[in-house]
Design an enzyme around this catalytic site. Structure first.
Site, PDB file in Angstrom:
ATOM      1  N   ASP A  84       0.718  -1.278   0.023  1.00  0.00           N
ATOM      2  CA  ASP A  84      -0.032  -0.093  -0.203  1.00  0.00           C
ATOM      3  C   ASP A  84       0.906   1.291  -0.124  1.00  0.00           C
ATOM      4  OD1 ASP A  84       1.030  -0.491   2.710  1.00  0.00           O
ATOM      5  OD2 ASP A  84      -0.984  -1.029   3.046  1.00  0.00           O
ATOM      6  N   ASN A 155      -7.987  -2.040  14.297  1.00  0.00           N
ATOM      7  CA  ASN A 155      -9.199  -2.563  12.937  1.00  0.00           C
ATOM      8  C   ASN A 155      -9.513  -3.779  12.079  1.00  0.00           C
ATOM      9  OD1 ASN A 155      -7.438  -1.326  10.810  1.00  0.00           O
ATOM     10  ND2 ASN A 155      -9.323   0.361  11.256  1.00  0.00           N
ATOM     11  N   HIS A 157      -7.749  -4.968   9.923  1.00  0.00           N
ATOM     12  CA  HIS A 157      -7.132  -3.887   8.720  1.00  0.00           C
ATOM     13  C   HIS A 157      -6.026  -4.830   7.990  1.00  0.00           C
ATOM     14  CE1 HIS A 157      -4.559  -0.156   9.007  1.00  0.00           C
ATOM     15  NE2 HIS A 157      -4.249  -1.421   9.329  1.00  0.00           N
ATOM     16  N   GLU A 162      -9.556  -1.777   4.570  1.00  0.00           N
ATOM     17  CA  GLU A 162      -9.814  -1.588   5.811  1.00  0.00           C
ATOM     18  C   GLU A 162     -11.583  -1.652   6.104  1.00  0.00           C
ATOM     19  OE1 GLU A 162      -8.447   0.570   7.581  1.00  0.00           O
ATOM     20  OE2 GLU A 162      -7.996   2.018   7.566  1.00  0.00           O
TER      21      GLU A 162
HETATM   22  P1  PGA Z   1       1.670  -1.365  12.195  1.00  0.00           P
HETATM   23  O1  PGA Z   1       0.984  -1.509  11.738  1.00  0.00           O
HETATM   24  O2  PGA Z   1       2.761  -2.132  12.431  1.00  0.00           O
HETATM   25  O3  PGA Z   1       2.781   0.091  12.740  1.00  0.00           O
HETATM   26  O4  PGA Z   1       1.318  -1.766  13.923  1.00  0.00           O
HETATM   27  C1  PGA Z   1       0.154  -2.792  10.906  1.00  0.00           C
HETATM   28  C2  PGA Z   1      -0.962  -2.698   9.750  1.00  0.00           C
HETATM   29  O5  PGA Z   1      -1.263  -1.509  10.275  1.00  0.00           O
HETATM   30  O6  PGA Z   1      -0.912  -3.066   9.172  1.00  0.00           O
END
Ligand code: PGA
Length: 277
Positions: A84, A155, A157, A162
């Protein structure tokens, strides 16, 4: 990955390893990625990796760079695709995921620059749909992903897919596209952007279908703040409200690596053991 290790279990037919801490997760994940590179290189002369950004994989990339610097691992025959990117964002912006990947991995190993593919956050709005469809086709024309590395959002995702109200079937068909970020994702991005106002509220993301098509999926989570999302994704029902739960549909190809904090809300957490103090 050693399936007989005492820290290994299966939940809904997905392999799950619960490791003592974030460092152990990074080392185990790097070892798994290295094994996939070697196996794919031996079988087809190249490996195609789907890579992720965020704080969780930083230690994984540090370990892979260490292995490269020690002369033990080459990326000469590796092709990468990233999950992404914020949208819109200049590729030169230090907050872009392109910059992150260059800092943590791509600029520090012997990968051919034209084999590292990152979604371009500066594609004009009118060209985004066609560009995202082309990104999916490039992955397919490279023979598909040998491994997709994932983190999980608070959340639930994966990438920037999302939580949403789609059916499981609809969500599972989502391809690479432009998305609006969920409030929880935007709140977590304040860390990278400095303030809520500065957070870029949209992104380009590999789709759920693109992720599920990978020949293997390695998903990492560390820290107690991920425990609820992990438990919902692993042990809850499959629902587009928890996008990581959609991995259950390709369970035999999925491996989770968790530290004790992230495993803390699993129903029986059999291997969680006492917390490390
Ligand atoms: P993080 O993000 O490794 O910064 O916790 C993980 C994600 O949102 O997929």
């Amino acid at each position: 990955m050693s399936h007989s290790a005492p820290d290994a279990l299966r939940i809904r037919d997905m392999r799950v390893r619960i490791l003592p801490d974030a460092r152990a997760v990074s080392l185990a994940a790097a070892e798994e990625i290295e094994a996939v590179i070697r196996e794919a290189n031996a079988a087809r002369g190249r490996a195609v990796l789907g890579l992720a950004t965020g704080s969780t994989p930083e230690g994984v990339y540090a370990r892979l760079v260490e292995r490269h610097s020690a002369g033990e691992l080459s990326f000469r025959d590796v092709t990468t695709y990233n999950l992404d990117e914020y949208y819109p964002i200049s590729p030169a912006d230090p907050r872009s995921y392109r910059a992150y990947m260059h800092r943590h991995l791509l600029g520090r190993v012997d990968i051919a620059p034209n084999r590292a593919h990152l979604l371009d956050g500066s594609v004009p709005e009118s060209a985004v749909a066609e560009y995202c469809a082309a990104f999916d086709r490039w992955i397919e024309s490279d023979g598909g992903l040998d491994l997709q590395l994932l983190g999980i959002g608070r959340n639930g995702h994966i990438g920037f897919n999302e939580p949403c109200g789609l059916s499981v079937a609809e969500a599972s068909r989502l391809r690479t596209r432009r998305v609006e970020l969920h409030p929880v994702t935007r709140a977590d991005a304040v860390r990278e952007f400095g303030s809520a106002e500065a957070v870029i509220p949209a992104a380009l993301t590999l789709g759920v279908a693109t992720i599920l098509a990978a020949r293997s999926i390695l998903i990492l989570a560390t820290g107690a703040h991920k425990a609820e999302a992990v438990a919902a994704a692993l042990a809850g029902p499959m629902t587009a409200e928890v996008p990581a739960s959609l991995l259950q549909s390709v369970a035999p190809r999925v491996a989770w690596m968790l530290d004790r904090g992230a495993a803390g809300a699993l129903p029986d957490a059999p291997a969680a053991g006492p917390p490390i103090v």
